[in-house]
Design a protein around this motif. Structure first.
Motif, short mmCIF file in Angstrom:
data_model
loop_
_atom_site.label_atom_id
_atom_site.label_comp_id
_atom_site.label_asym_id
_atom_site.label_seq_id
_atom_site.Cartn_x
_atom_site.Cartn_y
_atom_site.Cartn_z
N LEU A 37 0.82 -1.21 0.00
CA LEU A 37 0.00 0.00 0.00
C LEU A 37 0.85 1.26 0.00
N ARG A 38 1.94 1.23 0.75
CA ARG A 38 2.80 2.42 0.84
C ARG A 38 3.45 2.74 -0.50
N SER A 39 3.61 1.75 -1.35
CA SER A 39 4.23 1.97 -2.66
C SER A 39 3.19 2.16 -3.76
N SER A 40 1.92 2.17 -3.40
CA SER A 40 0.85 2.31 -4.38
C SER A 40 0.42 3.77 -4.48
N LYS A 41 0.54 4.36 -5.67
CA LYS A 41 0.11 5.74 -5.87
C LYS A 41 -1.40 5.88 -5.67
N MET A 42 -2.14 4.86 -6.09
CA MET A 42 -3.59 4.88 -5.94
C MET A 42 -3.98 4.95 -4.46
N ALA A 43 -3.30 4.16 -3.62
CA ALA A 43 -3.59 4.16 -2.19
C ALA A 43 -3.23 5.50 -1.55
N VAL A 44 -2.10 6.05 -1.95
CA VAL A 44 -1.66 7.34 -1.37
C VAL A 44 -2.64 8.45 -1.73
N ILE A 45 -3.04 8.50 -3.00
CA ILE A 45 -3.99 9.53 -3.43
C ILE A 45 -5.31 9.38 -2.69
N GLY A 46 -5.80 8.14 -2.59
CA GLY A 46 -7.05 7.90 -1.87
C GLY A 46 -6.95 8.29 -0.41
N ALA A 47 -5.83 7.95 0.24
CA ALA A 47 -5.65 8.28 1.65
C ALA A 47 -5.59 9.78 1.86
N VAL A 48 -4.93 10.50 0.95
CA VAL A 48 -4.84 11.96 1.06
C VAL A 48 -6.22 12.59 0.93
N ILE A 49 -7.00 12.14 -0.04
CA ILE A 49 -8.36 12.67 -0.22
C ILE A 49 -9.21 12.42 1.01
N ILE A 50 -9.13 11.20 1.54
CA ILE A 50 -9.92 10.87 2.74
C ILE A 50 -9.49 11.71 3.92
N ALA A 51 -8.18 11.88 4.10
CA ALA A 51 -7.67 12.67 5.21
C ALA A 51 -8.15 14.13 5.13
N ILE A 297 -18.27 13.54 -5.51
CA ILE A 297 -17.49 12.72 -6.44
C ILE A 297 -16.07 12.49 -5.92
N ILE A 298 -15.41 13.56 -5.48
CA ILE A 298 -14.03 13.44 -5.02
C ILE A 298 -13.94 12.58 -3.76
N THR A 299 -14.88 12.79 -2.84
CA THR A 299 -14.87 12.00 -1.60
C THR A 299 -15.09 10.52 -1.88
N ALA A 300 -16.09 10.22 -2.71
CA ALA A 300 -16.34 8.82 -3.07
C ALA A 300 -15.14 8.24 -3.80
N LEU A 301 -14.50 9.04 -4.64
CA LEU A 301 -13.31 8.58 -5.36
C LEU A 301 -12.19 8.22 -4.39
N GLY A 302 -12.00 9.03 -3.34
CA GLY A 302 -10.95 8.75 -2.36
C GLY A 302 -11.14 7.41 -1.68
N PHE A 303 -12.35 7.14 -1.21
CA PHE A 303 -12.62 5.86 -0.54
C PHE A 303 -12.50 4.70 -1.53
N THR A 304 -12.94 4.91 -2.78
CA THR A 304 -12.85 3.85 -3.78
C THR A 304 -11.40 3.53 -4.12
N LEU A 305 -10.58 4.56 -4.30
CA LEU A 305 -9.17 4.34 -4.63
C LEU A 305 -8.46 3.57 -3.52
N LEU A 306 -8.69 3.98 -2.27
CA LEU A 306 -8.05 3.29 -1.16
C LEU A 306 -8.56 1.86 -1.03
N GLY A 307 -9.87 1.68 -1.18
CA GLY A 307 -10.43 0.34 -1.07
C GLY A 307 -9.92 -0.59 -2.15
N GLU A 308 -9.86 -0.10 -3.39
CA GLU A 308 -9.35 -0.94 -4.48
C GLU A 308 -7.86 -1.24 -4.30
#
Length: 320
Positions: A37-51, A297-308
């Motif tokens: 997860l730490r090396s995944s850009k998708m996870a980092v972007i999702g975590a930043v949006i959620i935060a 849209i952005i909030t849902a995208l953040g949770f979706t990116l992190l979840g995926e």
């Protein structure tokens, strides 16, 4: 393939991830997943949006420059004539149709949106987990009688999964009446069969593991095996689904509010309600609709990116 079958197959595939990952590698499941997860850009972007979303939801009412319910600039907008006030120094996002500051309403509305999403998800998670544990325990250690109980529970969840989630939520909300509590319950009920089937499938995947067979051989009580052995090792896919369900809950809650089934007080900022109020003025002031829509849209995208990203981190077939 029917909608219910597609949903069920997707849930069952997620339920099997824990067993596959642990069989493939001797490393700790979550330690290995966190490394990816730490090396995944998708996870980092999702975590930043959620935060950012969570921070705004928490401190929004304190940093809002104006009172979100005050019609301070009512005399400057004339919606019947198509005259609105757009972005300016005093009002960063302009004014709504009642002369209220849109930026302040977006900030304060984030808390309401987060509250509805989290509570809805928790309702589905808690009740679904209880149902899933009962079904999984019955199927794994219950013998012939347990198999029959599991079959009945799973057929009920299959019926619920066969219904379009938004249609089911709208039906429940329409029966219960207009309120914020209604929205949370309606969206939460839709999530119950997802968590129930997921946890049940995960427990079945763990049921034939060596540690379960060893516990049976030692004569440990079935209830203790379920609660201390099978259940803790079956929670990984549930955590992933909880993250994905937050995105779904936020969208469905906003949809119910948009349809007029949410908070009966339209003065209280909530992104779905704001979107509904702005719809009739879209031709003259489209940004009134754009701001809450972009937030959803952005909030849902953040949770979706992190979840995926979490799903991929748990799946050995998707490792980079």
């Amino acid at each position: 393939m029917t909608t219910m079958t597609k949903k069920a197959d997707k849930i069952d595939r997620l339920a099997a991830l824990t067993q596959k990952t642990e069989t493939t590698s001797g490393a700790s499941l979550w330690r290995e997943a966190m490394r990816r997860l730490r090396s995944s850009k998708m996870a980092v972007i999702g975590a930043v949006i959620i935060a950012l979303f969570v921070v705004i939801a928490i401190i929004g009412p304190w940093i809002a420059p104006h009172t979100p319910t005050a019609q301070t600039w009512r005399g400057e907008v004339f919606p019947n004539q198509g005259k609105f006030v757009g972005m300016r120094g005093e009002n960063w996002f302009g004014l709504d149709h009642l002369g209220r500051d849109m930026f302040s309403r977006i900030l304060v509305g984030a808390r309401q949106t987060l509250l509805v999403g989290v509570v809805s998800m928790l309702i589905g998670l808690v009740i679904g987990a209880v149902v899933g544990v009962l079904s999984g325990a019955a199927a794994t250690l219950g013998g012939p009688a347990g198999q029959r109980i599991d079959t009945v529970i799973m057929r009920i969840t299959d019926i619920m999964l066969s219904l379009p989630s938004l249609l089911l939520a709208v039906s429940i909300a329409a029966v219960m009446g207009q309120s914020l509590t209604t929205v949370m319950i309606a969206v939460g009920v839709v999530q119950i069969p997802i968590f129930a089937r997921l946890l049940r499938g995960s427990m079945l995947a763990q049921g034939g593991a060596d540690y379960v067979l060893a516990a049976k051989a030692l004569g440990i009580r079935k209830k203790r095996i379920v609660l201390t052995q099978i259940l803790p090792n079956s929670l990984s896919p549930v955590i992933v689904q909880a993250t994905l369900s937050l995105a779904t809950a936020i969208i469905e809650a906003a949809a119910l509010s948009y349809l007029g089934l949410g908070n009966p007080d339209p003065a209280i900022p909530e992104w779905g309600v704001m979107l509904s109020q702005a719809q009739r003025f879209f031709d003259n002031e489209p940004m009134m609709s754009a701001y809450p829509a972009i937030g959803i849209i952005i909030t849902a995208l953040g949770f979706t990116l992190l979840g995926e990203a979490m799903r991929e981190a748990l799946d050995p077939k998707l490792r980079g």
